[in-house]
Motif scaffolding. Structure first.
Motif, PDB file in Angstrom:
ATOM      1  N   ALA A  74      70.816  47.573  62.058  1.00 16.83           N
ATOM      2  CA  ALA A  74      72.002  47.542  61.194  1.00 16.83           C
ATOM      3  C   ALA A  74      72.954  46.414  61.586  1.00 16.83           C
ATOM      4  O   ALA A  74      73.647  45.856  60.719  1.00 16.83           O
ATOM      5  CB  ALA A  74      72.713  48.896  61.260  1.00 16.83           C
ATOM      6  N   GLY A  77      74.751  44.853  55.471  1.00 17.20           N
ATOM      7  CA  GLY A  77      74.868  45.273  54.077  1.00 17.20           C
ATOM      8  C   GLY A  77      73.836  46.288  53.648  1.00 17.20           C
ATOM      9  O   GLY A  77      73.921  46.842  52.543  1.00 17.20           O
ATOM     10  N   ALA A  78      72.864  46.563  54.503  1.00 18.04           N
ATOM     11  CA  ALA A  78      71.772  47.477  54.143  1.00 18.04           C
ATOM     12  C   ALA A  78      72.188  48.926  54.371  1.00 18.04           C
ATOM     13  O   ALA A  78      72.919  49.244  55.308  1.00 18.04           O
ATOM     14  CB  ALA A  78      70.531  47.159  54.959  1.00 18.04           C
ATOM     15  N   THR A  79      71.709  49.822  53.515  1.00 17.24           N
ATOM     16  CA  THR A  79      72.001  51.252  53.677  1.00 17.24           C
ATOM     17  C   THR A  79      71.143  51.816  54.808  1.00 17.24           C
ATOM     18  O   THR A  79      70.102  51.252  55.167  1.00 17.24           O
ATOM     19  CB  THR A  79      71.697  52.028  52.391  1.00 17.24           C
ATOM     20  N   ASN A  80      71.584  52.968  55.320  1.00 15.08           N
ATOM     21  CA  ASN A  80      70.843  53.623  56.404  1.00 15.08           C
ATOM     22  C   ASN A  80      69.436  53.993  55.945  1.00 15.08           C
ATOM     23  O   ASN A  80      68.454  53.811  56.687  1.00 15.08           O
ATOM     24  CB  ASN A  80      71.605  54.868  56.863  1.00 15.08           C
ATOM     25  N   ASN A  81      69.303  54.499  54.710  1.00 15.59           N
ATOM     26  CA  ASN A  81      67.980  54.874  54.193  1.00 15.59           C
ATOM     27  C   ASN A  81      67.070  53.655  54.072  1.00 15.59           C
ATOM     28  O   ASN A  81      65.868  53.730  54.365  1.00 15.59           O
ATOM     29  CB  ASN A  81      68.120  55.559  52.825  1.00 15.59           C
ATOM     30  N   HIS A  82      67.639  52.543  53.619  1.00 16.06           N
ATOM     31  CA  HIS A  82      66.842  51.318  53.479  1.00 16.06           C
ATOM     32  C   HIS A  82      66.356  50.845  54.845  1.00 16.06           C
ATOM     33  O   HIS A  82      65.177  50.475  55.010  1.00 16.06           O
ATOM     34  CB  HIS A  82      67.688  50.226  52.817  1.00 16.06           C
ATOM     35  N   ARG A  95      65.886  52.618  57.577  1.00 18.72           N
ATOM     36  CA  ARG A  95      64.887  53.528  58.131  1.00 18.72           C
ATOM     37  C   ARG A  95      63.540  53.387  57.406  1.00 18.72           C
ATOM     38  O   ARG A  95      62.479  53.496  58.033  1.00 18.72           O
ATOM     39  CB  ARG A  95      65.391  54.975  58.061  1.00 18.72           C
TER      40      ARG A  95
END
Length: 552
Positions: free
Chosen positions: A429, A434-439, A441
């Motif tokens: 991260a 800018g990336a989401t946690n789901n993305h 993972r």
């Protein structure tokens, strides 16, 4: 547990009996290990963290077993993975011959004392042997009176090896001996290994070195499995084993499905019988005592029938578990990195009249265009790492300029780009805010960090895991890197991790610069241009790299 498959009879040997070793925090490494090494060259391989270096340290007496015994018959020499010397020492002190040299020179000067003769013993030719040995290892120009502060890291490894060889050990232990060696030094070490006639145990990921051993000892789950022949023969045998194991899994899966069907059919038949019996009872077509006996017999038969099919199903599950266990889970990285591709023909990097801080130069203008894959080779100390760090902007050149025209990332030898206090996911991260946690993972799962593994603190990772986490952080960074630079990436990686790196780089579509002495690895990643740094940066060929003479 496994013992050696049989060696020629000799006095020199290593025997481990009922060996147990547990790390201080309680993790078991070996439990009741029984293994013996006799004359011959053994390549000790296995996944990172499997206990290869630990076993060498136990044999060398650097570690004490929790229980069990390690016995060595014959003198022993041990070359650890990280060689350190006091930089103030002279070469002869590092070789362990300083006192003998002093006594020899004193006798030659007329001091023929009993003390000097005792120090010399039978080593009257030790100076000549040392000089000849240094020369054979490419260190003939160093001299016995220089200090170690004047020698490179690779030369230090060879000096330590020379010190061991001067002692004429019966047993030689080498732990990743080629990690810090350039191509010339590697070839000299290969020659030493090929000429070895005693007991030799080498831990390495170096394909060329492992193709010079007599047998492979594969550590897996605390046990050792032996394979005759070198690494290439091992890989052929393992491939055949794994193909057979996969077939057994398919057979066991088919048998399990069959047993499940038969158990389901048995339940249907029993249900029908039960309904028929109840119908007979309800209509009272036969005497009550007869129907009662038939019901009892049917229940007994039904019970036996059910137990028989359940036992068959249990056995089928056990066979499947055994078959699955025989298949190795050396998973590969599978990723899609299309965003890393630079536009066709785009200038990715420009170097102009570059003069590096340690003396190497890039004359005129050098350009890297599009998705070229460059191998950067050269001797230790030639300035390869300095050039890469200059391109990143970490070091300023003395003259000239290095301009990257696209986003770049650099994987250093030390793998020091991660924060040890953060988890794997949190580290990624940092590079992709800018990336989401789901993305994050979902992408990490492709790098084999699935579920809770992504939450591991970086400080707790093994060497191979740390490498994968670092690679993931760099490749998943935003903006996507269109120039990726790797500095000796295969150092300290096990064979599975090298394969994982290779598959990851197959998915990478950007430009690549790899500084490495590992020619088989460079061959495997589709290098399109070979550059050598030897004072100046110039084009070379893979044939020239492989055929470079080891003299000089």
């Amino acid at each position: 547990m496994s013992v050696y498959p049989g060696f020629p009879t000799s006095a020199a040997s290593v025997t481990c009996t009922a060996l147990h070793y547990t790390w201080p925090e309680g993790t078991p490494v070996f439990e009741d290990l029984q293994v013996a090494f006799g004359p011959g060259r053994t390549g000790l391989i296995g996944l990172n963290g499997s206990g290869k270096s630990t076993l060498l340290k136990l044999i060398a007496g650097q570690l004490t077993p929790s229980s069990g015994t390690v016995r060595t018959a014959g003198s022993l020499g041990y070359l650890p993975q990280n060689v350190t010397f006091d930089t103030q020492l002279r070469v002869d002190e590092a070789l362990g011959i300083a006192a003998t040299r002093t006594a020899l020179h004193a006798i030659e000067a007329g001091e023929a004392t009993e003390e000097n003769f005792t120090v010399v013993g039978d080593d009257w030719d030790v100076e000549e042997r040392a000089i000849a040995l240094l020369s054979s290892l490419g260190l003939g120009s160093i001299g016995l009176d220089r200090t170690l502060g004047e020698v490179s890291g690779g030369e230090s490894v060879l000096l330590r090896l020379a010190a061991l060889l001067l002692e004429r050990p019966d047993i030689l232990l080498l732990d990743e001996p080629t990690n810090n060696l350039d191509l010339r030094a590697r070839r000299r070490l290969y020659a030493t290994v090929e000429a070895w006639s005693g007991v030799l145990i080498v831990v390495s990921h170096d394909r060329e070195l492992l193709d010079r051993v007599d047998q492979i000892a594969d550590i897996r789950s605390g046990e050792i499995i032996w394979y005759g022949g070198n690494l290439s023969a091992y890989e052929e045998a393992l491939a055949a084993e794994q193909e057979a194991a996969q077939r057994m899994v398919r057979v066991a899966e088919s048998d399990l499905k069959k047993q499940k069907r038969e158990l389901a059919d048995a339940h249907v038949k029993l249900a029908r019988r039960k309904r028929y019996g109840q119908k007979m009872w309800d209509t009272k077509r036969e005497p009550k005592i007869v129907m009662g006996e038939r019901k009892r017999q049917a229940q007994v038969a039904a019970g036996k029938h059910r137990v028989m099919h359940e036992e068959k199903l249990t056995e089928a599950k056990e066979r499947l578990d055994e078959a699955v266990e025989a298949v190795r889970d050396d998973a590969e990285i599978h990723i899609d990195l299309a965003a890393t591709a630079p536009p066709p023909g785009r200038t990715v990097l420009t170097l102009r009249d570059l003069h590096l801080v340690h003396g190497a130069r890039v004359q005129g203008e050098f350009e890297l265009r599009g998705p070229e894959r460059i191998a950067l080779v050269g001797r230790n100390g030639a300035g390869k790492t300095t050039l890469l760090r200059t391109i990143t902007g970490e070091l300023a050149p003395l003259e000239g300029e290095a301009v990257a025209h696209v986003p770049l990332r650099f994987l250093p030898q030390r793998l020091d780009v991660l924060d040890d206090e953060l988890s794997v996911a949190d580290n990624v991260a940092r590079f992709a805010p800018g990336a989401t946690n789901n993305h994050i993972r979902a992408r990490l799962a492709r790098f084999l960090f699935k579920g809770a593994r992504a939450d591991q603190k970086t400080a707790t990772l093994s060497g191979g895991e740390r490498f994968r986490a670092t690679l993931a952080a760099l490749m998943l960074a935003e903006p996507a890197p269109q120039l990726l630079m790797l500095d000796e990436p295969t150092n300290n990686l096990d064979m599975a991790s090298v394969r994982q790196l290779t598959t990851a780089l197959e998915s990478y579509e950007g430009a690549l610069i790899v500084a490495s002495h590992d020619v088989p690895f460079l061959d495997s990643i589709g290098i399109t241009r070979w550059l050598v740094l030897d004072g100046e940066l110039r084009d070379t060929t893979p044939e020239e790299v492989r055929d470079e003479p080891i003299t000089g």
